[in-house]
Design a protein around this motif. Sequence first.
Motif, PDB file in Angstrom:
ATOM      1  N   ASN A 108      64.730  43.472  21.151  1.00 26.55           N
ATOM      2  CA  ASN A 108      64.717  42.130  20.558  1.00 26.55           C
ATOM      3  C   ASN A 108      65.120  42.328  19.103  1.00 26.55           C
ATOM      4  N   ILE A 109      66.425  42.256  18.844  1.00 30.41           N
ATOM      5  CA  ILE A 109      66.915  42.489  17.479  1.00 30.41           C
ATOM      6  C   ILE A 109      67.685  41.267  16.965  1.00 30.41           C
ATOM      7  N   ALA A 110      68.745  40.888  17.701  1.00 28.38           N
ATOM      8  CA  ALA A 110      69.633  39.824  17.219  1.00 28.38           C
ATOM      9  C   ALA A 110      68.865  38.519  16.979  1.00 28.38           C
ATOM     10  N   HIS A 111      67.849  38.243  17.817  1.00 29.72           N
ATOM     11  CA  HIS A 111      67.122  36.976  17.685  1.00 29.72           C
ATOM     12  C   HIS A 111      65.779  37.141  16.975  1.00 29.72           C
ATOM     13  N   SER A 112      65.592  38.292  16.341  1.00 28.95           N
ATOM     14  CA  SER A 112      64.365  38.523  15.563  1.00 28.95           C
ATOM     15  C   SER A 112      64.660  38.249  14.088  1.00 28.95           C
ATOM     16  N   ALA A 113      63.634  38.379  13.261  1.00 31.65           N
ATOM     17  CA  ALA A 113      63.800  38.120  11.821  1.00 31.65           C
ATOM     18  C   ALA A 113      64.937  38.955  11.240  1.00 31.65           C
ATOM     19  N   THR A 114      65.051  40.199  11.671  1.00 33.93           N
ATOM     20  CA  THR A 114      66.040  41.104  11.084  1.00 33.93           C
ATOM     21  C   THR A 114      67.475  40.667  11.408  1.00 33.93           C
ATOM     22  N   GLY A 115      67.652  39.970  12.533  1.00 40.03           N
ATOM     23  CA  GLY A 115      68.985  39.500  12.926  1.00 40.03           C
ATOM     24  C   GLY A 115      69.486  38.339  12.080  1.00 40.03           C
ATOM     25  N   ARG A 116      68.603  37.770  11.242  1.00 40.90           N
ATOM     26  CA  ARG A 116      69.003  36.626  10.404  1.00 40.90           C
ATOM     27  C   ARG A 116      69.001  37.013   8.932  1.00 40.90           C
ATOM     28  N   VAL A 142      75.136  43.716  14.933  1.00 36.83           N
ATOM     29  CA  VAL A 142      74.363  42.467  14.899  1.00 36.83           C
ATOM     30  C   VAL A 142      75.007  41.585  13.823  1.00 36.83           C
ATOM     31  N   SER A 143      75.508  40.381  14.220  1.00 35.01           N
ATOM     32  CA  SER A 143      76.361  39.634  13.292  1.00 35.01           C
ATOM     33  C   SER A 143      75.642  39.280  11.991  1.00 35.01           C
ATOM     34  N   LEU A 145      73.513  40.951  10.391  1.00 32.41           N
ATOM     35  CA  LEU A 145      73.386  42.109   9.505  1.00 32.41           C
ATOM     36  C   LEU A 145      74.741  42.525   8.940  1.00 32.41           C
ATOM     37  N   ALA A 146      75.785  42.328   9.739  1.00 33.06           N
ATOM     38  CA  ALA A 146      77.101  42.871   9.380  1.00 33.06           C
ATOM     39  C   ALA A 146      77.634  42.288   8.070  1.00 33.06           C
ATOM     40  N   ASP A 147      77.425  40.975   7.863  1.00 30.85           N
ATOM     41  CA  ASP A 147      77.954  40.354   6.640  1.00 30.85           C
ATOM     42  C   ASP A 147      77.313  40.970   5.404  1.00 30.85           C
ATOM     43  N   VAL A 148      76.005  41.189   5.467  1.00 35.15           N
ATOM     44  CA  VAL A 148      75.306  41.770   4.319  1.00 35.15           C
ATOM     45  C   VAL A 148      75.747  43.220   4.117  1.00 35.15           C
ATOM     46  N   GLU A 172      79.881  51.911  25.026  1.00 35.93           N
ATOM     47  CA  GLU A 172      79.770  50.571  25.634  1.00 35.93           C
ATOM     48  C   GLU A 172      79.695  49.478  24.567  1.00 35.93           C
ATOM     49  N   ILE A 173      78.857  49.711  23.557  1.00 38.00           N
ATOM     50  CA  ILE A 173      78.630  48.676  22.540  1.00 38.00           C
ATOM     51  C   ILE A 173      79.906  48.414  21.754  1.00 38.00           C
ATOM     52  N   LEU A 174      80.779  49.417  21.713  1.00 42.91           N
ATOM     53  CA  LEU A 174      82.009  49.303  20.934  1.00 42.91           C
ATOM     54  C   LEU A 174      82.905  48.171  21.389  1.00 42.91           C
ATOM     55  N   GLU A 175      82.714  47.726  22.633  1.00 44.71           N
ATOM     56  CA  GLU A 175      83.572  46.652  23.142  1.00 44.71           C
ATOM     57  C   GLU A 175      83.158  45.287  22.585  1.00 44.71           C
ATOM     58  N   THR A 176      82.051  45.207  21.821  1.00 47.27           N
ATOM     59  CA  THR A 176      81.665  43.969  21.144  1.00 47.27           C
ATOM     60  C   THR A 176      82.861  43.487  20.311  1.00 47.27           C
ATOM     61  N   PRO A 177      83.283  42.206  20.481  1.00 48.84           N
ATOM     62  CA  PRO A 177      84.483  41.740  19.773  1.00 48.84           C
ATOM     63  C   PRO A 177      84.378  41.959  18.260  1.00 48.84           C
ATOM     64  N   GLY A 178      85.402  42.533  17.682  1.00 46.98           N
ATOM     65  CA  GLY A 178      85.454  42.698  16.227  1.00 46.98           C
ATOM     66  C   GLY A 178      84.720  43.921  15.707  1.00 46.98           C
ATOM     67  N   LEU A 179      83.907  44.533  16.560  1.00 47.28           N
ATOM     68  CA  LEU A 179      83.071  45.633  16.063  1.00 47.28           C
ATOM     69  C   LEU A 179      83.897  46.857  15.670  1.00 47.28           C
TER      70      LEU A 179
END
Length: 314
Positions: A108-116, A142-143, A145-148, A172-179
């Motif tokens: 639970n990362i993207a939808h947790s506090a750290t993901g925002r 995690v989008s 986090l990436a901007d920061v 596997e994770i590398l196929e995330t668009p833009g990553l």
Amino acid sequence: MAKKVLTVGEILVEIVATTKGDGFGEPQPLIGPFPSGAPAIFIDQVGRLGTPAAIISRVGNDDFGRLNLDRLAADGVDVSGVEVAKGEVTGSAFVRYRPDGSRKFVYNIAHSATGRLVLTPAGEALLESCDHLHVMGTALSVSGLADVAREAIARIKARGGTLSFDPNLRREILETPGLRQALEEVLAHSDLFLPSGEEIYLFTEADDEAAAVAELLRRGVGEIVIKRGDRGASHFDAHGRTDVAPLWVDEVDPTGAGDCFGGAFVSLWLAGASPETALRYANAAGAHAVTEIGPMEGAATRDQLDALLGLTKG
Ligand code: ATP
Ligand code: MG
């Protein structure tokens, strides 16, 4: 004055299954929560070695967040850049080992506090005061986090600071668009690249290790350190190659070894140690990390590393 290390990325708790098997399909005994998150483990190791350290992150106003903040602060990490988000939940990872040593995670990362994560004034202040930035590939997947992370890279490099990069990713994770493009950008700015095993091939077409290393050095990466699990590690730069044999330890939990290895390497590297010395200490930090259950529990002090290396006086 000693250089200050900054990282940007996820803070999590980790909860570990106490039996081996395939995942979480049935009720089972668990142990935790343990402080976790690859960037958090890395920076905790930096702090334990007495190197000035800080993290930009976000946690919920809950016990999972407090557990992490208390540990990081106790180990000397500046947590002024960690926002405590009211009404939100700290990220988590449940992990269970299979008999073959592979792992199954429930995140639970993207939808947790750290993901925002957003840049706060306290975070901005750290970008102005730190000398070195360490980026974990997980933070770029995690989008929020990436901007920061991108902003931090631009700002630290513009101020003449240095950058280290641990991809910490499976193919596997590398196929995330833009990553992939985001990772390529980080690599292009990296002074120090710290892949594990096969990750050396993520950014090149080369099909043997020496060719991959040569290509990356040619493209401007200053130094490369390859982590090899229980087979030790290697360092490469324009002057050549250095290998270090693994230390003999009893492995009880491999998670976090790479992060502790990186924290120790960066600490010594910034303090001006030779590649051989930095590699030897990092190898010891990785070995120490696997001797304790819980990803951050095995982060070591300088005295513990000296003892492992047989350097203790008297
Ligand atoms: P993770 O991502 O799970 O934190 P990693 O894959 O990034 O780990 P590893 O290569 O597993 O990193 O471990 C990092 C370093 O720690 C190794 O290069 C080695 O120096 C040391 N190390 C790891 N496992 C052992 C072990 N069983 N015995 C001795 N040293 C080890
Ligand atoms: Mg790793």
